[in-house]
Motif scaffolding. Structure first.
Motif, PDB file in Angstrom:
ATOM      1  N   CYS A 108       0.782  -1.220   0.040  1.00  0.00           N
ATOM      2  CA  CYS A 108       0.027   0.023  -0.025  1.00  0.00           C
ATOM      3  C   CYS A 108       0.905   1.052   0.086  1.00  0.00           C
ATOM      4  O   CYS A 108       2.018   1.062   0.039  1.00  0.00           O
ATOM      5  CB  CYS A 108      -0.986   0.158   0.980  1.00  0.00           C
ATOM      6  SG  CYS A 108      -0.202  -0.173   2.762  1.00  0.00           S
ATOM      7  N   LYS A 109       0.230   2.342  -0.303  1.00  0.00           N
ATOM      8  CA  LYS A 109       1.045   3.556  -0.600  1.00  0.00           C
ATOM      9  C   LYS A 109       1.524   4.446   0.554  1.00  0.00           C
ATOM     10  O   LYS A 109       1.980   5.462   0.448  1.00  0.00           O
ATOM     11  CB  LYS A 109       0.302   4.590  -1.700  1.00  0.00           C
ATOM     12  CG  LYS A 109       0.223   3.714  -2.877  1.00  0.00           C
ATOM     13  CD  LYS A 109      -0.377   4.589  -4.024  1.00  0.00           C
ATOM     14  CE  LYS A 109      -0.458   3.922  -5.349  1.00  0.00           C
ATOM     15  NZ  LYS A 109      -1.302   4.603  -6.338  1.00  0.00           N
ATOM     16  N   PHE A 165      -3.913   5.181   3.348  1.00  0.00           N
ATOM     17  CA  PHE A 165      -4.685   3.998   2.562  1.00  0.00           C
ATOM     18  C   PHE A 165      -5.730   3.438   3.638  1.00  0.00           C
ATOM     19  O   PHE A 165      -6.561   2.886   3.311  1.00  0.00           O
ATOM     20  CB  PHE A 165      -3.787   3.042   2.223  1.00  0.00           C
ATOM     21  CG  PHE A 165      -4.402   1.710   1.261  1.00  0.00           C
ATOM     22  CD1 PHE A 165      -4.730   2.073   0.209  1.00  0.00           C
ATOM     23  CD2 PHE A 165      -4.958   0.625   1.783  1.00  0.00           C
ATOM     24  CE1 PHE A 165      -5.530   1.165  -0.694  1.00  0.00           C
ATOM     25  CE2 PHE A 165      -5.148  -0.344   1.371  1.00  0.00           C
ATOM     26  CZ  PHE A 165      -5.574  -0.248  -0.082  1.00  0.00           C
ATOM     27  N   TYR A 166      -5.392   3.564   4.864  1.00  0.00           N
ATOM     28  CA  TYR A 166      -6.112   3.073   6.070  1.00  0.00           C
ATOM     29  C   TYR A 166      -7.236   3.983   6.560  1.00  0.00           C
ATOM     30  O   TYR A 166      -7.928   3.331   7.429  1.00  0.00           O
ATOM     31  CB  TYR A 166      -5.075   2.303   7.277  1.00  0.00           C
ATOM     32  CG  TYR A 166      -4.435   1.379   6.736  1.00  0.00           C
ATOM     33  CD1 TYR A 166      -4.805  -0.056   6.346  1.00  0.00           C
ATOM     34  CD2 TYR A 166      -3.016   1.558   6.418  1.00  0.00           C
ATOM     35  CE1 TYR A 166      -3.841  -1.078   5.818  1.00  0.00           C
ATOM     36  CE2 TYR A 166      -2.055   0.653   6.096  1.00  0.00           C
ATOM     37  CZ  TYR A 166      -2.594  -0.583   5.875  1.00  0.00           C
ATOM     38  OH  TYR A 166      -1.813  -1.600   5.385  1.00  0.00           O
ATOM     39  N   LEU A 183      -8.151  -6.909   2.125  1.00  0.00           N
ATOM     40  CA  LEU A 183      -7.178  -6.432   2.674  1.00  0.00           C
ATOM     41  C   LEU A 183      -6.013  -7.326   2.932  1.00  0.00           C
ATOM     42  O   LEU A 183      -4.852  -7.011   2.802  1.00  0.00           O
ATOM     43  CB  LEU A 183      -7.346  -5.514   4.101  1.00  0.00           C
ATOM     44  CG  LEU A 183      -6.587  -4.567   4.643  1.00  0.00           C
ATOM     45  CD1 LEU A 183      -6.358  -3.365   3.654  1.00  0.00           C
ATOM     46  CD2 LEU A 183      -7.193  -4.110   5.914  1.00  0.00           C
ATOM     47  N   VAL A 184      -6.238  -8.501   3.585  1.00  0.00           N
ATOM     48  CA  VAL A 184      -5.431  -9.483   3.880  1.00  0.00           C
ATOM     49  C   VAL A 184      -4.703  -9.981   2.437  1.00  0.00           C
ATOM     50  O   VAL A 184      -3.381 -10.239   2.458  1.00  0.00           O
ATOM     51  CB  VAL A 184      -5.968 -10.757   4.359  1.00  0.00           C
ATOM     52  CG1 VAL A 184      -4.838 -11.857   4.600  1.00  0.00           C
ATOM     53  CG2 VAL A 184      -6.270 -10.526   5.796  1.00  0.00           C
ATOM     54  N   SER A 222     -13.608  -1.789  -0.673  1.00  0.00           N
ATOM     55  CA  SER A 222     -13.275  -3.023  -1.302  1.00  0.00           C
ATOM     56  C   SER A 222     -12.744  -3.114  -2.704  1.00  0.00           C
ATOM     57  O   SER A 222     -11.675  -3.431  -3.260  1.00  0.00           O
ATOM     58  CB  SER A 222     -14.209  -4.265  -1.148  1.00  0.00           C
ATOM     59  OG  SER A 222     -14.709  -4.316   0.091  1.00  0.00           O
ATOM     60  N   PHE A 223     -13.434  -2.078  -3.503  1.00  0.00           N
ATOM     61  CA  PHE A 223     -13.120  -1.783  -5.069  1.00  0.00           C
ATOM     62  C   PHE A 223     -11.632  -1.069  -5.026  1.00  0.00           C
ATOM     63  O   PHE A 223     -11.007  -1.201  -6.018  1.00  0.00           O
ATOM     64  CB  PHE A 223     -14.260  -0.835  -5.685  1.00  0.00           C
ATOM     65  CG  PHE A 223     -15.448  -1.793  -5.964  1.00  0.00           C
ATOM     66  CD1 PHE A 223     -15.295  -2.498  -7.080  1.00  0.00           C
ATOM     67  CD2 PHE A 223     -16.476  -1.548  -5.634  1.00  0.00           C
ATOM     68  CE1 PHE A 223     -16.383  -3.416  -7.651  1.00  0.00           C
ATOM     69  CE2 PHE A 223     -17.719  -2.281  -5.838  1.00  0.00           C
ATOM     70  CZ  PHE A 223     -17.635  -3.345  -6.874  1.00  0.00           C
ATOM     71  N   VAL A 224     -11.243  -0.101  -4.034  1.00  0.00           N
ATOM     72  CA  VAL A 224     -10.269   0.491  -3.929  1.00  0.00           C
ATOM     73  C   VAL A 224      -9.247  -0.350  -3.743  1.00  0.00           C
ATOM     74  O   VAL A 224      -8.076  -0.465  -4.556  1.00  0.00           O
ATOM     75  CB  VAL A 224     -10.006   1.532  -2.593  1.00  0.00           C
ATOM     76  CG1 VAL A 224      -8.600   2.172  -2.445  1.00  0.00           C
ATOM     77  CG2 VAL A 224     -11.176   2.506  -3.460  1.00  0.00           C
TER      78      VAL A 224
END
Length: 239
Positions: free
Chosen positions: A71-72, A76-77, A178-179, A224-226
């Protein structure tokens, strides 16, 4: 890859989930009989989490920090933080004592860790090894959602339970994605504990509840789409 061994891992994962469901109900019943309430369930689940961590290596359960390239950055979270805090709009349940809040915090910490270990650390990986990441995400997410049917024993009505299951499936799929992206259950476990805690100590009888559930559903699906769009292909098993 050893298909027979992988299937054993899958069966073992499902067995652990059944044990967890049984322990929650046993803990709840003992709590009712002794007057100790949810404290008993919290202590039982803390012991259960200890058994899981003793049985498996932390890295095998994906109890590690997310991969840096997954992730960037912290931004992101942010959707997880929003989801964890959104239920506070309903306000704190005024009938709760400080002791009730502390017990809720302990219980939800245990639930968050145990459920992420079981549904993402074990079940997700077991399905992925036997099939694909896509199937692992869908099956583990749906299983997680329908696992909430045990709340019938806690006095939930049919309508309330149905909406809870739908939201839980959306959240379960989101956490599985995410996992798949981070190869870590740590962000999900932290979110899970905070999300459950806010849902436990906030006012559930307000007119805002339907709107909050809808907002949680929309944010979960959007996030979820992201995740899907930003997941590196190297981290997805397709066959």
């Amino acid at each position: 890859m050893n298909p027979t061994n992988d299937k054993k891992i899958l069966r073992r994962s499902l067995l652990w989930i059944l044990v967890y469901i049984a322990l929650v109900n046993i803990g709840d019943e003992i709590g009712r009989q002794t007057g100790l309430g949810s404290l008993v369930t919290a202590l039982v689940l803390l012991c259960f989490s200890g058994i899981l961590l003793k049985t498996y290596r932390a890295q095998d359960l994906l109890l590690k920090l997310p991969e840096r390239k997954a992730c960037k950055g912290v931004w992101f979270y942010i959707p997880l933080l929003v989801l964890a805090l959104i239920q506070w709009f309903a306000g704190l349940e005024t009938s709760l004592l400080l002791s009730d809040i502390l017990v809720a915090a302990l219980l939800m910490l245990a639930v968050g860790v145990v459920e992420e270990v079981l549904f993402r650390g074990l079940l997700f990986q077991a399905i992925e090894k036997n099939s694909t990441t896509k199937r692992a995400v869908i099956i583990s997410g749906i299983t997680f959602g329908f696992g909430h049917v045990v709340n019938l024993l806690r006095g939930y009505g049919a309508v309330e339970l149905s909406s809870q299951i739908v939201v839980a499936i959306a959240v379960g799929i989101m956490l599985s994605l995410l996992v798949a992206m981070t190869r870590s259950i740590v962000p999900g476990a932290i979110f899970h504990a905070l999300f459950n805690f806010s849902g436990t100590v906030t006012n559930q009888a307000t007119e805002l509840q339907a709107m909050l559930l809808l907002a949680i559903l929309i944010i979960s699906v959007a996030y979820s789409f992201v995740i899907i769009r930003t997941t590196p292909k190297r981290m997805v098993k397709v066959a």
